[in-house]
Design a protein around this motif. Structure first.
Motif, PDB file in Angstrom:
ATOM      1  N   MET A   1      20.217 -12.527  43.054  1.00 20.64           N
ATOM      2  CA  MET A   1      18.988 -13.240  42.771  1.00 20.64           C
ATOM      3  C   MET A   1      17.813 -12.615  43.535  1.00 20.64           C
ATOM      4  O   MET A   1      16.766 -12.395  42.969  1.00 20.64           O
ATOM      5  N   LEU A   2      18.012 -12.329  44.832  1.00 19.23           N
ATOM      6  CA  LEU A   2      16.945 -11.717  45.619  1.00 19.23           C
ATOM      7  C   LEU A   2      16.571 -10.362  45.040  1.00 19.23           C
ATOM      8  O   LEU A   2      15.388 -10.028  44.929  1.00 19.23           O
ATOM      9  N   SER A   3      17.562  -9.589  44.643  1.00 20.82           N
ATOM     10  CA  SER A   3      17.299  -8.273  44.066  1.00 20.82           C
ATOM     11  C   SER A   3      16.483  -8.390  42.789  1.00 20.82           C
ATOM     12  O   SER A   3      15.530  -7.637  42.583  1.00 20.82           O
ATOM     13  N   LEU A   4      16.845  -9.321  41.942  1.00 22.71           N
ATOM     14  CA  LEU A   4      16.132  -9.519  40.687  1.00 22.71           C
ATOM     15  C   LEU A   4      14.687  -9.942  40.935  1.00 22.71           C
ATOM     16  O   LEU A   4      13.760  -9.393  40.335  1.00 22.71           O
ATOM     17  N   ARG A   5      14.502 -10.894  41.825  1.00 23.23           N
ATOM     18  CA  ARG A   5      13.141 -11.361  42.137  1.00 23.23           C
ATOM     19  C   ARG A   5      12.317 -10.255  42.788  1.00 23.23           C
ATOM     20  O   ARG A   5      11.125 -10.109  42.498  1.00 23.23           O
ATOM     21  N   THR A   6      12.951  -9.460  43.645  1.00 21.84           N
ATOM     22  CA  THR A   6      12.240  -8.349  44.288  1.00 21.84           C
ATOM     23  C   THR A   6      11.818  -7.330  43.244  1.00 21.84           C
ATOM     24  O   THR A   6      10.672  -6.867  43.247  1.00 21.84           O
ATOM     25  N   ARG A   7      12.723  -6.981  42.346  1.00 24.41           N
ATOM     26  CA  ARG A   7      12.388  -6.006  41.301  1.00 24.41           C
ATOM     27  C   ARG A   7      11.235  -6.516  40.433  1.00 24.41           C
ATOM     28  O   ARG A   7      10.335  -5.759  40.069  1.00 24.41           O
ATOM     29  N   GLU A   8      11.232  -7.807  40.136  1.00 29.42           N
ATOM     30  CA  GLU A   8      10.131  -8.387  39.351  1.00 29.42           C
ATOM     31  C   GLU A   8       8.800  -8.235  40.089  1.00 29.42           C
ATOM     32  O   GLU A   8       7.786  -7.889  39.481  1.00 29.42           O
ATOM     33  N   HIS A   9       8.807  -8.498  41.396  1.00 30.53           N
ATOM     34  CA  HIS A   9       7.585  -8.334  42.197  1.00 30.53           C
ATOM     35  C   HIS A   9       7.124  -6.871  42.195  1.00 30.53           C
ATOM     36  O   HIS A   9       5.927  -6.593  42.093  1.00 30.53           O
ATOM     37  N   LEU A  10       8.063  -5.950  42.318  1.00 34.89           N
ATOM     38  CA  LEU A  10       7.712  -4.529  42.325  1.00 34.89           C
ATOM     39  C   LEU A  10       7.126  -4.108  40.978  1.00 34.89           C
ATOM     40  O   LEU A  10       6.155  -3.335  40.930  1.00 34.89           O
ATOM     41  N   GLN A  11       7.682  -4.611  39.895  1.00 39.39           N
ATOM     42  CA  GLN A  11       7.141  -4.305  38.568  1.00 39.39           C
ATOM     43  C   GLN A  11       5.734  -4.887  38.409  1.00 39.39           C
ATOM     44  O   GLN A  11       4.851  -4.238  37.843  1.00 39.39           O
ATOM     45  N   GLN A  12       5.542  -6.088  38.919  1.00 39.79           N
ATOM     46  CA  GLN A  12       4.211  -6.697  38.872  1.00 39.79           C
ATOM     47  C   GLN A  12       3.221  -5.889  39.707  1.00 39.79           C
ATOM     48  O   GLN A  12       2.064  -5.703  39.298  1.00 39.79           O
ATOM     49  N   LEU A  13       3.675  -5.399  40.852  1.00 41.15           N
ATOM     50  CA  LEU A  13       2.818  -4.586  41.708  1.00 41.15           C
ATOM     51  C   LEU A  13       2.384  -3.327  40.972  1.00 41.15           C
ATOM     52  O   LEU A  13       1.195  -2.984  40.955  1.00 41.15           O
ATOM     53  N   GLU A  14       3.326  -2.643  40.350  1.00 38.75           N
ATOM     54  CA  GLU A  14       2.970  -1.446  39.590  1.00 38.75           C
ATOM     55  C   GLU A  14       1.976  -1.797  38.486  1.00 38.75           C
ATOM     56  O   GLU A  14       0.980  -1.095  38.280  1.00 38.75           O
ATOM     57  N   GLY A  15       2.233  -2.880  37.799  1.00 41.61           N
ATOM     58  CA  GLY A  15       1.330  -3.301  36.726  1.00 41.61           C
ATOM     59  C   GLY A  15      -0.080  -3.575  37.218  1.00 41.61           C
ATOM     60  O   GLY A  15      -1.064  -3.162  36.591  1.00 41.61           O
TER      61      GLY A  15
END
Length: 106
Positions: free
Chosen positions: A1-15
């Protein structure tokens, strides 16, 4: 769950970096990327550090199934760099959310 949420934040950051035209098409030279100074602030703009050092390292940790950092504080630097740029508020907020996520006890 933490990995998934972290990846989502990183994708949002790139966006957000792309949306705010802070995303570079060309990487800095190897010497600039090799800086040992926190946030490579002696050789890179903060957004370059996010794009060329932070995002690749975090994605490599996630891709390799490695432990994520549990003591992270990117927001103070983001605030320092962008405090007088209201258009960067969403970036600061997102980085604060990421700091909070990674600093939560597991």
């Amino acid at each position: 769950m933490l990995s998934l949420r972290t990846r989502e934040h990183l994708q949002q950051l790139e966006g957000l970096l792309r949306e705010q035209e802070l995303w570079a098409d060309t990487p800095p030279d190897a010497a600039a990327l090799a800086s040992r100074t926190p946030f490579a602030c002696d050789t890179l703009a903060f957004e370059q550090w996010l794009q060329f050092i932070f995002l690749p390292r975090m994605n490599a940790l996630l891709d390799g199934g490695h432990a994520l950092p549990t003591n992270i504080a990117i927001t103070p630097m983001a605030f320092h760099v962008w405090q007088n740029q209201p258009e960067r508020a969403a970036l600061i907020h997102l980085l604060n959310d990421l700091d909070t996520l990674l600093n939560e006890p597991g």
